[in-house]
Scaffold this motif. Sequence first.
Motif, mmCIF file in Angstrom:
data_model
loop_
_atom_site.group_PDB
_atom_site.id
_atom_site.type_symbol
_atom_site.label_atom_id
_atom_site.label_comp_id
_atom_site.label_asym_id
_atom_site.label_seq_id
_atom_site.Cartn_x
_atom_site.Cartn_y
_atom_site.Cartn_z
ATOM 1 N N UNK A 563 34.960 31.644 43.674
ATOM 2 C CA UNK A 563 36.127 31.060 44.183
ATOM 3 C C UNK A 563 36.106 31.702 45.855
ATOM 4 N N UNK A 564 36.108 31.096 46.728
ATOM 5 C CA UNK A 564 36.533 31.692 48.346
ATOM 6 C C UNK A 564 37.209 33.074 47.869
ATOM 7 N N UNK A 565 37.020 33.673 49.582
ATOM 8 C CA UNK A 565 37.663 34.918 49.366
ATOM 9 C C UNK A 565 39.058 34.982 48.454
ATOM 10 N N UNK A 566 39.617 34.202 49.799
ATOM 11 C CA UNK A 566 41.032 34.391 49.676
ATOM 12 C C UNK A 566 41.965 34.080 48.035
ATOM 13 N N UNK A 567 41.370 33.267 47.622
ATOM 14 C CA UNK A 567 41.563 32.998 46.132
ATOM 15 C C UNK A 567 41.030 33.848 45.440
ATOM 16 N N UNK A 568 39.970 34.734 45.871
ATOM 17 C CA UNK A 568 39.762 35.820 44.434
ATOM 18 C C UNK A 568 40.814 37.163 44.704
ATOM 19 N N UNK A 569 40.587 37.100 45.903
ATOM 20 C CA UNK A 569 42.369 37.768 46.218
ATOM 21 C C UNK A 569 43.352 38.023 45.293
ATOM 22 N N UNK A 570 43.525 36.996 45.338
ATOM 23 C CA UNK A 570 44.717 36.197 44.869
ATOM 24 C C UNK A 570 44.607 35.987 43.622
ATOM 25 N N UNK A 571 43.767 35.680 42.392
ATOM 26 C CA UNK A 571 43.171 36.638 41.391
ATOM 27 C C UNK A 571 43.523 38.163 40.756
ATOM 28 N N UNK A 572 42.438 38.539 42.026
ATOM 29 C CA UNK A 572 43.195 40.264 41.567
ATOM 30 C C UNK A 572 44.595 40.763 41.884
ATOM 31 N N UNK A 573 45.363 40.108 42.372
ATOM 32 C CA UNK A 573 46.670 40.564 42.828
ATOM 33 C C UNK A 573 47.236 40.646 41.604
#
Length: 736
Positions: A563-573
């Motif tokens: 995914x893009x970086x923002x979506x990746x961070x959201x998945x981690x969160x």
Amino acid sequence: MSAHIPCTSFKPEPWARRLVGSLFAALLLGGCGQVWNDPYPATEAGQNILYTAFTQRPKHLDPVQSYSEDEATFLYQIYEPPLQYHYLKRPFTLVPGTVSRMPVLRQYDKAGKLLPEGSDPAQVAVSEYELQIRPGIRYQPHPAFALDEAGKPAYLDLSPAALADKRSVADFPLTGTRELTAEDYVYQIKRLAHPRLHSPVLELMADYIIGLRELHAQLMTDEKARRARGDKDAWIDMRRYALKGVDVVDRYTYRIRLQGSYPQFPYWLAMPFFAPVPFEADRFFAQPGMAERNLTLDGWPVGTGAYMLTQNNPNARMVLARNPNFHGETYPCEGEAGDQAAGFLADCGKPLPQIDQVVFVREKESIPYWNKFLQGYFDASGVSSDNFDQAVQMGGAGDVNLSDEMAAKGIRLTTSVAPSVMYMGFNMLDSVVGGTSEAARKLRLALSIAIDQEEFISVFLNGRGLPAMHPLPPGLLGYQAGQAGINPEVYDWVEGRPQRKSIEEARRLLAEAGYPGGRQAKTGEPLVINLDTTGSGMGDKASIDWLTKQLRKLDIQLVVRATDYNRFQEKIRKGNAQIFYWGWNADYPDPENFLFLLYGPQGKVKNQGENAANYQNAEYDRLFERMKAMPDSPERLAIIQRMLRILQHDAPWVWGFYEKAYTLQHGWVKNRKPGKIIRNTLKYQRIDLNERALKRAEWNRPMIWPALLLAGLGVLVVWPAVSHYRRREARRGDGR
């Protein structure tokens, strides 16, 4: 008698004249040393500008939210925490930033009695830090401080019409400034509890700063009431709220009170989380309509530092310009052994900053970045795998030197083991790889053995790394070299060196985990592991292919979810990832700064902390709480070593590698000393503009001879026909 054709009678065709003119101009410009392929605007020629590149767009430039390396590059140049690191001294040494002296520490017992210095941390109930800032420090020019003729804010309660043409802070013609005060630091500390900003250090700081957790609870309650009233976007004036553990003493003095003893707290006072934020800037950007135009404090920081952000296009170009109100800091006059010989003290006492602008150009691909560096259009560069062989020569004894090509250009190489760790995290909340069961632990260990970090370092990093045995990089208390420092769950000590356990051992662990031959014992279905990634860096195709091969050793299937970086961070969160690549650069040189990454209350999902693996172990957490309050000592070292053994046993990470940082810089760049923990570095650097201009002209001089050769050949081919035509026309004119 044949007619004579005078030379003045020959008039070349327009295209021929243009060709000759172009060739003449090429010769002239080439001889004058001008550069044809300069990628920067002509108005920047000869200016005191440092040019560099960035690859990832910064997401947060609000100091209460920002916590990534690509953001720190900008933030530390703009905001000024009370403390900073001495630029030249090693080991890293804290010194005053905006404060007039180092913070005064007073510690009290439960009865409120002042304890003598060096008391047992167990006796300390409250630690109080008193900070006194220097008078006369002023903010950068900014419309948030602008006043009208009546002395009122010029840009407050703006109408939609007034905002219609505003897309940048530069679109507001009026600016102002004011003096930095203690209240600005207190305002920012309160913002750690802001209900909309989700500061990544809230939970950690709430464990220490007295009253911060209660302030957050009060703010959340008030936020619910605002939402119920339909005022969900209304500005929250943090001045209206009290924070029990933080007081303004006078205009230039404030105090922070912590629960218990926390010797690492002064390190935090050198980070933007504790930099000042003026309420005027917070209020200015909170106005309706601002966010819709990308006018936010998160995109347009307001500080007292050496630089201010004047252009913000994170997809292409960002510019830092000298803050005309910067308060007169000078270059240091002392450092460590060797700094004098290396030229790092040549600018002793000179005013900072030494560069007027820093231009950041976004380069998504390494090859264009590298080529522009070689042409002199970027002043410094890292060394990627794509250009490693061109830049560096490896000696027989493993020593590293510049290639002859780089040395001939006057390029310099600096190397250091970075205070960082790269790893693959397991989401401990995941039903397959997570949890505390022995089966899940053995699955994680099987993967840890199968994923050959030595091969990764060799193939992808050209040897620029050390295999990690745990979170602590070299140079920190708790790191041990040799046999005592290996991870016994993954390595054996064989003939004087660590040797990764065999793939047969990994297969045995996998079978004991319930997946013999890579299949679920009960159903026979193949084991599938999902890697969540951004598709760049360690998520690019080559590294994914390599990881697929590593898991294939155990007959495990890998599925990549990019995914893009923002979506990746959201998945981690939200805890929706299974395994993921992550890394950490030290904020400060203490083992607590790495060990807190696996501290239970720092869990990403539960508390939005920095424990991205969501790992929790009760014994580890108890030991962490003891260790973090202790000064360095044999007792603290023993606790750290026990914590590392717990982590190695539980395997919440595939311990990756510690990076060896290689950096290249042109000879015209001065005062660029490596040290990743120090991030406010741009104000110290200097450019020799004359040398840069000469080298750019030399390295980018156009190749004229091929064009001249082709033109000459063209003349030879065309001239006989032209000459024949002219003679025939002349004969006709004579009546022949």
